[in-house]
Design a protein around this motif. Structure first.
Motif, PDB file in Angstrom:
ATOM      1  N   LYS A 113       0.858  -1.191   0.000  1.00 24.21           N
ATOM      2  CA  LYS A 113       0.000   0.000   0.000  1.00 24.21           C
ATOM      3  C   LYS A 113       0.893   1.240   0.000  1.00 24.21           C
ATOM      4  CE  LYS A 113      -4.090  -2.068   1.978  1.00 24.21           C
ATOM      5  NZ  LYS A 113      -5.180  -1.981   2.927  1.00 24.21           N
ATOM      6  N   ASN A 114       0.493   2.246  -0.757  1.00 28.78           N
ATOM      7  CA  ASN A 114       1.288   3.472  -0.879  1.00 28.78           C
ATOM      8  C   ASN A 114       1.525   4.157   0.461  1.00 28.78           C
ATOM      9  OD1 ASN A 114       1.750   3.346  -3.648  1.00 28.78           O
ATOM     10  ND2 ASN A 114      -0.217   4.324  -4.097  1.00 28.78           N
ATOM     11  N   SER A 115       0.628   3.937   1.400  1.00 31.71           N
ATOM     12  CA  SER A 115       0.726   4.586   2.710  1.00 31.71           C
ATOM     13  C   SER A 115       1.732   3.905   3.644  1.00 31.71           C
ATOM     14  CB  SER A 115      -0.647   4.604   3.374  1.00 31.71           C
ATOM     15  OG  SER A 115      -1.124   3.275   3.526  1.00 31.71           O
ATOM     16  N   SER A 116       2.312   2.785   3.236  1.00 30.88           N
ATOM     17  CA  SER A 116       3.210   2.028   4.125  1.00 30.88           C
ATOM     18  C   SER A 116       4.632   1.947   3.567  1.00 30.88           C
ATOM     19  CB  SER A 116       2.666   0.619   4.345  1.00 30.88           C
ATOM     20  OG  SER A 116       3.556  -0.135   5.135  1.00 30.88           O
ATOM     21  N   ALA A 117       5.510   2.749   4.126  1.00 36.96           N
ATOM     22  CA  ALA A 117       6.926   2.721   3.729  1.00 36.96           C
ATOM     23  C   ALA A 117       7.538   1.355   4.046  1.00 36.96           C
ATOM     24  CB  ALA A 117       7.697   3.834   4.443  1.00 36.96           C
ATOM     25  N   GLN A 118       7.124   0.751   5.162  1.00 34.75           N
ATOM     26  CA  GLN A 118       7.642  -0.566   5.536  1.00 34.75           C
ATOM     27  C   GLN A 118       7.244  -1.619   4.503  1.00 34.75           C
ATOM     28  OE1 GLN A 118       5.825  -0.137   9.456  1.00 34.75           O
ATOM     29  NE2 GLN A 118       7.760  -0.860  10.337  1.00 34.75           N
ATOM     30  N   ALA A 119       6.001  -1.584   4.049  1.00 35.74           N
ATOM     31  CA  ALA A 119       5.531  -2.544   3.042  1.00 35.74           C
ATOM     32  C   ALA A 119       6.296  -2.354   1.742  1.00 35.74           C
ATOM     33  CB  ALA A 119       4.035  -2.385   2.811  1.00 35.74           C
ATOM     34  N   LYS A 120       6.533  -1.112   1.352  1.00 34.01           N
ATOM     35  CA  LYS A 120       7.298  -0.842   0.131  1.00 34.01           C
ATOM     36  C   LYS A 120       8.720  -1.387   0.255  1.00 34.01           C
ATOM     37  CE  LYS A 120       4.868   3.381  -1.179  1.00 34.01           C
ATOM     38  NZ  LYS A 120       5.026   4.834  -1.329  1.00 34.01           N
ATOM     39  N   TYR A 121       9.322  -1.198   1.417  1.00 36.87           N
ATOM     40  CA  TYR A 121      10.683  -1.709   1.650  1.00 36.87           C
ATOM     41  C   TYR A 121      10.700  -3.233   1.545  1.00 36.87           C
ATOM     42  CZ  TYR A 121      15.039  -2.941   3.910  1.00 36.87           C
ATOM     43  OH  TYR A 121      16.264  -3.490   4.178  1.00 36.87           O
ATOM     44  N   MET A 122       9.768  -3.878   2.249  1.00 37.32           N
ATOM     45  CA  MET A 122       9.704  -5.341   2.249  1.00 37.32           C
ATOM     46  C   MET A 122       9.423  -5.873   0.849  1.00 37.32           C
ATOM     47  SD  MET A 122       7.603  -6.048   5.784  1.00 37.32           S
ATOM     48  CE  MET A 122       7.413  -7.791   5.458  1.00 37.32           C
ATOM     49  N   HIS A 123       8.518  -5.241   0.133  1.00 38.02           N
ATOM     50  CA  HIS A 123       8.157  -5.672  -1.217  1.00 38.02           C
ATOM     51  C   HIS A 123       9.387  -5.671  -2.113  1.00 38.02           C
ATOM     52  CE1 HIS A 123       6.153  -5.526  -5.178  1.00 38.02           C
ATOM     53  NE2 HIS A 123       5.208  -6.238  -4.567  1.00 38.02           N
ATOM     54  N   SER A 124      10.195  -4.642  -1.996  1.00 37.86           N
ATOM     55  CA  SER A 124      11.407  -4.524  -2.812  1.00 37.86           C
ATOM     56  C   SER A 124      12.487  -5.493  -2.353  1.00 37.86           C
ATOM     57  CB  SER A 124      11.923  -3.083  -2.741  1.00 37.86           C
ATOM     58  OG  SER A 124      13.162  -2.973  -3.387  1.00 37.86           O
ATOM     59  N   LYS A 125      12.797  -5.482  -1.080  1.00 36.73           N
ATOM     60  CA  LYS A 125      13.890  -6.298  -0.529  1.00 36.73           C
ATOM     61  C   LYS A 125      13.613  -7.800  -0.663  1.00 36.73           C
ATOM     62  CE  LYS A 125      17.505  -7.410   1.980  1.00 36.73           C
ATOM     63  NZ  LYS A 125      18.809  -7.466   1.402  1.00 36.73           N
ATOM     64  N   LEU A 126      12.361  -8.211  -0.448  1.00 37.70           N
ATOM     65  CA  LEU A 126      12.020  -9.630  -0.439  1.00 37.70           C
ATOM     66  C   LEU A 126      11.432 -10.119  -1.772  1.00 37.70           C
ATOM     67  CD1 LEU A 126      10.431  -9.837   3.136  1.00 37.70           C
ATOM     68  CD2 LEU A 126      12.821 -10.207   2.462  1.00 37.70           C
ATOM     69  N   ASN A 127      11.418  -9.254  -2.770  1.00 37.92           N
ATOM     70  CA  ASN A 127      10.868  -9.601  -4.094  1.00 37.92           C
ATOM     71  C   ASN A 127       9.458 -10.178  -3.988  1.00 37.92           C
ATOM     72  OD1 ASN A 127      13.069  -8.737  -5.595  1.00 37.92           O
ATOM     73  ND2 ASN A 127      14.078 -10.725  -5.518  1.00 37.92           N
ATOM     74  N   LEU A 128       8.620  -9.517  -3.235  1.00 39.33           N
ATOM     75  CA  LEU A 128       7.262 -10.025  -3.006  1.00 39.33           C
ATOM     76  C   LEU A 128       6.374  -9.933  -4.241  1.00 39.33           C
ATOM     77  CD1 LEU A 128       6.542  -8.701   0.606  1.00 39.33           C
ATOM     78  CD2 LEU A 128       7.467 -10.914  -0.102  1.00 39.33           C
ATOM     79  N   GLY A 129       6.824  -9.234  -5.266  1.00 44.19           N
ATOM     80  CA  GLY A 129       6.044  -9.127  -6.486  1.00 44.19           C
ATOM     81  C   GLY A 129       6.301 -10.236  -7.489  1.00 44.19           C
ATOM     82  N   LEU A 130       7.114 -11.236  -7.115  1.00 43.33           N
ATOM     83  CA  LEU A 130       7.415 -12.331  -8.038  1.00 43.33           C
ATOM     84  C   LEU A 130       6.151 -13.104  -8.420  1.00 43.33           C
ATOM     85  CD1 LEU A 130      10.703 -13.806  -6.524  1.00 43.33           C
ATOM     86  CD2 LEU A 130      10.464 -12.413  -8.580  1.00 43.33           C
ATOM     87  N   SER A 131       6.128 -13.570  -9.655  1.00 43.97           N
ATOM     88  CA  SER A 131       4.941 -14.288 -10.147  1.00 43.97           C
ATOM     89  C   SER A 131       4.689 -15.580  -9.376  1.00 43.97           C
ATOM     90  CB  SER A 131       5.060 -14.568 -11.639  1.00 43.97           C
ATOM     91  OG  SER A 131       6.163 -15.389 -11.911  1.00 43.97           O
ATOM     92  N   ARG A 132       5.713 -16.166  -8.768  1.00 47.90           N
ATOM     93  CA  ARG A 132       5.489 -17.415  -8.024  1.00 47.90           C
ATOM     94  C   ARG A 132       4.440 -17.222  -6.934  1.00 47.90           C
ATOM     95  NH1 ARG A 132      10.839 -16.779  -5.506  1.00 47.90           N
ATOM     96  NH2 ARG A 132      11.607 -18.136  -7.136  1.00 47.90           N
TER      97      ARG A 132
END
Length: 187
Positions: A113-132
């Motif tokens: 969510k755009n309102s969460s800097a922590q979520a953005k960090y985790m999404h990037s660092k942990l590659n949470l957007g992977l298709s798997r």
């Protein structure tokens, strides 16, 4: 948008062990057999044996927390390896409702969510957007629908629409098999 997860994990185990590995069975139960960070069921990764135990605060930098149950997170190997000893700004899956920080797109993709800097960090660092992770989410959705349809087909109240339900069940099963074949080819 879809909710990130249906059931949040909660650490309930109270016994103390000398080795953090001894907690795995209890972590799996407390985390609903799902990765604390991606919400993917361990089933799709080969079960409990292929899941890891993450130290939320890395034990290499916080040795006093090495066997502290409140510092352990049940997670998939991919995320654990990427997180490694990083002490970045992570959200603890048991202390924070991830639904407040992450969404799922219609196809299951994890979105911060755009309102969460922590979520953005985790999404990037942990590659949470992977298709798997979206594929596993879809497979889980299809599996749940197949189970529900099977129950409805067996329900005597649905005798008049039994054939229609079987057709839908068959179509879902075909889609399910297509996803599984896709996974096998792309391993």
């Amino acid at each position: 948008m879809n909710k990130f997860r249906q059931t949040s994990p909660a650490r309930t185990f109270k016994k103390v062990y000398k080795s953090y590995r001894s907690y795995k069975k209890y972590l799996a139960e407390d985390f609903n057999n799902r990765c604390g960070y991606t919400d993917c069921p361990d089933f799709w990764f080969g079960g409990k044996n292929n899941f890891h135990i993450d130290h939320f605060k890395p034990f290499s930098k916080n040795p006093e927390l090495a066997t502290e149950y409140s510092n352990l997170v049940y997670c998939c190997s991919y995320v654990n390896i990427l997180k490694s000893d990083d002490e970045g700004d992570y959200l603890d899956p048991c202390n924070i409702d991830f639904n407040d920080h992450f969404d799922r797109a219609r196809n299951g993709t994890i979105l911060p969510k755009n309102s969460s800097a922590q979520a953005k960090y985790m999404h990037s660092k942990l590659n949470l957007g992977l298709s798997r992770y979206s594929l596993i989410w879809k497979l889980d959705e299809i599996n749940d629908k197949l189970i529900k349809l099977q129950k409805e087909i067996a329900n005597p109240k649905n005798a008049k629409i039994k054939n229609d339900l079987r057709i839908v069940h068959s179509e879902l099963a075909e889609e399910f098999i297509n996803y599984l074949q896709y996974l096998k080819v792309n391993q």
